[in-house]
Scaffold this active site. Structure first.
Site, PDB file in Angstrom:
ATOM      1  N   THR A 166       0.787  -1.396   0.000  1.00  0.00           N
ATOM      2  CA  THR A 166      -0.022  -0.064  -0.064  1.00  0.00           C
ATOM      3  C   THR A 166       1.069   1.110  -0.078  1.00  0.00           C
ATOM      4  OG1 THR A 166      -0.065  -0.316   2.278  1.00  0.00           O
ATOM      5  CG2 THR A 166      -1.957  -1.147   1.118  1.00  0.00           C
ATOM      6  N   ASP A 167       2.005   1.030   0.536  1.00  0.00           N
ATOM      7  CA  ASP A 167       2.973   2.312   0.617  1.00  0.00           C
ATOM      8  C   ASP A 167       3.027   3.190  -0.527  1.00  0.00           C
ATOM      9  OD1 ASP A 167       4.806   0.587  -0.113  1.00  0.00           O
ATOM     10  OD2 ASP A 167       6.226   0.939   1.450  1.00  0.00           O
ATOM     11  N   ASP A 175       9.373   0.936   5.123  1.00  0.00           N
ATOM     12  CA  ASP A 175      10.818   0.313   5.784  1.00  0.00           C
ATOM     13  C   ASP A 175      11.537   1.266   6.809  1.00  0.00           C
ATOM     14  OD1 ASP A 175       9.734  -2.078   4.589  1.00  0.00           O
ATOM     15  OD2 ASP A 175      11.398  -2.220   3.127  1.00  0.00           O
ATOM     16  N   GLY A 214      14.268 -10.992   6.202  1.00  0.00           N
ATOM     17  CA  GLY A 214      12.970 -10.284   5.870  1.00  0.00           C
ATOM     18  C   GLY A 214      12.836  -9.265   6.535  1.00  0.00           C
ATOM     19  N   LEU A 215      13.737  -8.648   7.386  1.00  0.00           N
ATOM     20  CA  LEU A 215      13.572  -7.619   8.476  1.00  0.00           C
ATOM     21  C   LEU A 215      13.943  -6.180   8.070  1.00  0.00           C
ATOM     22  CD1 LEU A 215      14.566  -9.817  11.330  1.00  0.00           C
ATOM     23  CD2 LEU A 215      12.480  -8.996  11.062  1.00  0.00           C
ATOM     24  N   SER A 216      14.012  -6.109   6.727  1.00  0.00           N
ATOM     25  CA  SER A 216      14.643  -4.808   6.188  1.00  0.00           C
ATOM     26  C   SER A 216      15.940  -4.142   6.695  1.00  0.00           C
ATOM     27  CB  SER A 216      13.698  -3.731   6.122  1.00  0.00           C
ATOM     28  OG  SER A 216      14.026  -2.903   5.008  1.00  0.00           O
ATOM     29  N   SER A 217      17.068  -5.007   6.808  1.00  0.00           N
ATOM     30  CA  SER A 217      18.307  -4.618   7.208  1.00  0.00           C
ATOM     31  C   SER A 217      18.585  -3.142   6.401  1.00  0.00           C
ATOM     32  CB  SER A 217      19.394  -5.607   7.024  1.00  0.00           C
ATOM     33  OG  SER A 217      19.437  -6.119   5.635  1.00  0.00           O
ATOM     34  N   GLY A 245      18.905 -12.102   5.960  1.00  0.00           N
ATOM     35  CA  GLY A 245      18.168 -12.799   5.043  1.00  0.00           C
ATOM     36  C   GLY A 245      16.764 -12.981   5.746  1.00  0.00           C
ATOM     37  N   TYR A 304       8.639  -7.463  -7.832  1.00  0.00           N
ATOM     38  CA  TYR A 304       8.188  -6.368  -6.967  1.00  0.00           C
ATOM     39  C   TYR A 304       7.840  -5.096  -7.949  1.00  0.00           C
ATOM     40  CZ  TYR A 304       8.201  -2.885  -3.241  1.00  0.00           C
ATOM     41  OH  TYR A 304       7.690  -1.570  -2.572  1.00  0.00           O
TER      42      TYR A 304
HETATM   43  C1  GLA Z   1       8.973  -4.074   0.763  1.00  0.00           C
HETATM   44  C2  GLA Z   1       9.249  -2.706   0.315  1.00  0.00           C
HETATM   45  C3  GLA Z   1       7.992  -1.840   1.076  1.00  0.00           C
HETATM   46  C4  GLA Z   1       6.838  -2.302   1.098  1.00  0.00           C
HETATM   47  C5  GLA Z   1       6.633  -3.938   1.076  1.00  0.00           C
HETATM   48  C6  GLA Z   1       5.391  -4.282   0.856  1.00  0.00           C
HETATM   49  O1  GLA Z   1       9.448  -4.306   2.008  1.00  0.00           O
HETATM   50  O2  GLA Z   1      10.392  -2.219   0.721  1.00  0.00           O
HETATM   51  O3  GLA Z   1       8.330  -0.408   1.011  1.00  0.00           O
HETATM   52  O4  GLA Z   1       6.288  -1.798  -0.348  1.00  0.00           O
HETATM   53  O5  GLA Z   1       7.655  -4.557   0.554  1.00  0.00           O
HETATM   54  O6  GLA Z   1       4.305  -3.697   1.554  1.00  0.00           O
END
Ligand code: GLA
Length: 382
Positions: free
Chosen positions: A34-35, A172, A124-127, A122, A221
């Site tokens: 949604t972002d 993130d 999926g925590l957005s390092s 790895g 993506y």
């Molecule tokens: C990743 C992207 C975010 C967001 C999510 C899905 O984490 O970095 O900006 O789009 O996917 O919601």
């Protein structure tokens, strides 16, 4: 962690670090894709971080080292360019530095930088957001640049979009910046307003990483991003309003003009925005059961409409929600592999997690990466 980073810094660069900053990883709570559609989303900053240390140099070089890779990459600060694949990890702090300079940071000389992390790799925590935010804090401090938190968050996203080349939204970086202990971060991605929603202290987060990564994950993506833009172009008649501005009725009235995929992606995004708002309200009313239901609905929508789930994630969600101590579970993050987040009560424990691990291993022949964490504070100097 700070002491160990300080002594490694001295060993690598032969001088003391002057500034330290840290930023947390994040879990996407609800609000999937949604972002970048200017919608609503919620995330939680976790109690695991990336920490960076910096010192000024006397020449115009900027040097990056990582405890993980053990190498030092040296760049001329008058010639900042995106680094090749093997040095991709440098692009995050490098892009942040570039956009801080564009925003007015003045640097007569370069710097040395070292990073360290206790974020599971790895998972999926957005390092990447964590390194961007910790770098933005440390670099601003080192050069006496006065940027507020929102500016640092926006610079982190700009780095992803215009330096790294990932068309993500602000989730993130916003969560890593605005995280708060025992609270969620709610983001209105249109106004870029960040606020915190308290979370009952009896709630726990568990993460089940499928360890599956789709080979084309970045391309997938981008494809979803493009399908959403295709839908909003049709709905707005080309006036660049994003999906956030439209209702399901608007969508239905233009269905015939949309490709099947664009219709499905838009339906997911529009309904997901409503789910985020409902979850926010349910949290305010203390109705965690309702929050849990919305999490599962969100997952089903990712599965059926946005089509960014996979067999492994669907299996994990189905297994996890069988447990009576679980409020809800859903895929968290970009999708196409990656992790499932479960919101549980405090009675959910290691044995429960192990049962799910076992079921997953007997179906897929490998164990998921599992851990629990709680909501921690956002980026700061340390
Ligand atoms: C990743 C992207 C975010 C967001 C999510 C899905 O984490 O970095 O900006 O789009 O996917 O919601």
């Amino acid at each position: 962690m700070k002491d160990s980073l300080a002594s490694s810094f001295e060993k690598i660069y032969g001088c003391k670090a002057e500034v330290f900053a840290q930023a947390p990883g994040r879990i996407e709570f609800i609000g999937n894709h949604t972002d970048y559609n200017a919608g609503f989303t919620m995330g939680v900053a976790i109690d695991k971080v990336v920490m960076v240390a910096l010192s000024k140099r006397t020449d115009r070089k900027i040097c990056f080292a990582s405890i993980k890779s053990g190498e030092v990459v040296e760049i001329d600060m008058d010639n900042i360019e995106r680094q090749k694949r093997e040095y991709n990890w440098v692009n995050y702090p490098l892009g942040v530095f570039k956009f801080l300079l564009d925003a007015g940071l003045e640097a007569k000389t370069g710097f040395n930088m070292l990073d360290m992390s206790n974020l599971p790799a790895g998972a999926g925590l957005s390092s990447s957001a964590a390194i961007e935010l910790s770098s933005a804090f440390a670099m601003s401090e080192l050069y006496g640049f006065n940027a507020d938190l929102k500016t640092k968050v926006r610079i982190g996203r700009k780095c992803e979009n215009h330096f790294v080349g990932m068309p993500c939204g602000i989730l993130d970086q916003g969560v890593s910046g605005f995280g708060k202990k025992d609270a969620l971060v709610f983001i209105d991605c249109k106004s870029e307003d960040f606020s915190n929603a308290p979370l009952p202290s009896t709630c726990k987060f568990w993460l089940f990483n499928s360890t599956k990564k789709h080979a084309l994950v970045d391309g997938m993506y981008e494809a979803r991003h493009n399908e959403c833009m295709e839908a909003s172009n049709v709905l707005s008649g080309g006036d660049s309003r994003l999906l956030r501005e439209f209702s399901i009725e608007d969508l239905e009235s233009k269905k015939a003009e949309l490709s099947e995929n664009a219709y499905k992606r838009a339906k997911h995004v529009i309904e997901e925005n409503s789910r985020v708002l409902s979850a926010k309200e349910a949290l305010a009313n203390g109705d965690i059961q309702m929050v849990g239901k919305l999490l599962v609905q969100s997952h089903k929508s990712s599965q059926m409409l946005f089509e960014n789930s996979c067999e492994e994630l669907d299996f994990l969600v189905d297994e996890i929600i069988k447990n009576k101590n679980v409020y809800g579970a859903r895929l968290s993050g970009g999708g196409f592999g990656g992790a499932v987040m479960a919101l549980t009560n405090e009675n959910f424990g290691t044995e429960d997690a192990q049962e799910i691990e076992k079921a997953y291993a007997s179906k897929f022949g490998k164990k998921p990466m599992v851990f629990t964490c709680s909501a921690g504070d956002g980026a700061k100097l340390v």
